[in-house]
Write an enzyme that holds these catalytic residues in place. Structure first.
Site, PDB file in Angstrom:
ATOM      1  N   SER A 120     -63.234 -78.320 -45.528  1.00  6.09           N
ATOM      2  CA  SER A 120     -61.808 -78.652 -45.433  1.00  6.09           C
ATOM      3  C   SER A 120     -61.385 -79.383 -46.693  1.00  6.09           C
ATOM      4  O   SER A 120     -62.205 -80.037 -47.356  1.00  6.09           O
ATOM      5  CB  SER A 120     -61.549 -79.557 -44.223  1.00  6.09           C
ATOM      6  N   TYR A 180     -63.660 -86.614 -38.353  1.00 12.26           N
ATOM      7  CA  TYR A 180     -63.594 -85.217 -38.770  1.00 12.26           C
ATOM      8  C   TYR A 180     -63.716 -85.112 -40.288  1.00 12.26           C
ATOM      9  O   TYR A 180     -64.516 -84.324 -40.805  1.00 12.26           O
ATOM     10  CB  TYR A 180     -62.277 -84.597 -38.305  1.00 12.26           C
TER      11      TYR A 180
END
Length: 252
Positions: A138, A151
């Site tokens: 990400s 996360y």
């Protein structure tokens, strides 16, 4: 990576980026196997795309990973591409107490799952004439989102792991590529049509073009400024990034 003639296993393949990648590779004539926790969703994808197979997998369960790896090697001996895509993104608050069960689930799913699955399949992949491991990280691996601190941390860790694994496999037939998505309009957070989120079809088109190269890391040009190493300006960059999202929050 080569884009045709592969046997590809994709985790988290029932929705979002995982399903879109599965369908894109399927359309190119590859044999695609997807994994997910819910059989009904696996069957739905297979029904919509005849030829895509589904396997139930709990990526947070080490024993289940070993079971599925054994099944894959037995039933799909030509398996040569692994796409570690499965992930979850619960919000958290690093300024407060984080529920330990949520913490562990994020780490098990986003970090330990990909490492365990890759470990279970890597010897098989090394025996293939041409193989690729793809880790889906990400943009938050490089510029963390404070409201998704755990996360972001797991994606940063998986990015680091990808770098090490790429070097370790340098003299084998296995290539390691990393996908670093921006905010894409999927159900990972909430599919909302927010103009700041990249449409899924646009992201997939650009990502497939990037995967067709030998690039070790594939990211869309829209995140170049965030991906570029901020060096000593990192702290201000992360502060400003998060301050902007506090002023205009992501819909949940």
């Amino acid at each position: 990576m080569k884009m045709t003639g592969n046997t590809i296993f994709i985790t988290g393949g029932t929705s979002g980026i995982g399903r879109a990648l599965a369908e894109a590779f399927h359309k190119l004539g590859n044999k695609v196997i997807i994994a997910g926790r819910r059989k009904a969703l696996l069957d739905e994808v297979s029904a919509a795309n005849p030829g895509i197979d589904g396997i139930e997998l709990n990526i947070a369960d080490a024993a289940d990973i070993e079971r599925v790896a054994t099944k894959l090697i037995s039933e799909y001996p030509k398996l040569n591409v692994l796409i570690n895509n499965a992930g979850i993104m619960p919000f958290d608050d690093p300024a407060g107490k984080i529920d330990d069960s949520v913490l562990q689930k994020i780490i098990e799913t986003n970090l330990l799952g990909p490492i365990r699955l890759t470990s279970a399949l890597v010897d098989h992949l090394k025996a293939q004439p041409d193989a690729t491991i793809i880790h889906n990280t990400s943009v938050l691996a490089f510029v963390p989102l404070a409201g998704n601190a755990v996360y972001s941390s797991t994606k940063a860790a998986l990015h680091s792991y990808s770098l090490s694994q790429r070097f370790a496999l340098r003299d084998t037939n296995v290539k390691v590529q990393e996908i670093a998505p921006p905010w894409v309009d999927t159900d990972l957070v909430k599919k909302s049509g927010d103009p700041r989120a990249m449409p899924l079809d646009v992201f997939i088109e650009k990502t497939m073009a990037g995967l067709a190269t030998e690039a070790p890391e594939v990211f869309v040009e829209e995140i170049t400024a965030l991906r570029d190493n901020p060096g000593l300006k990192e702290h201000q960059l992360v502060h400003d990034f998060n301050a902007a999202l506090v002023a205009d929050p992501i819909p949940v």
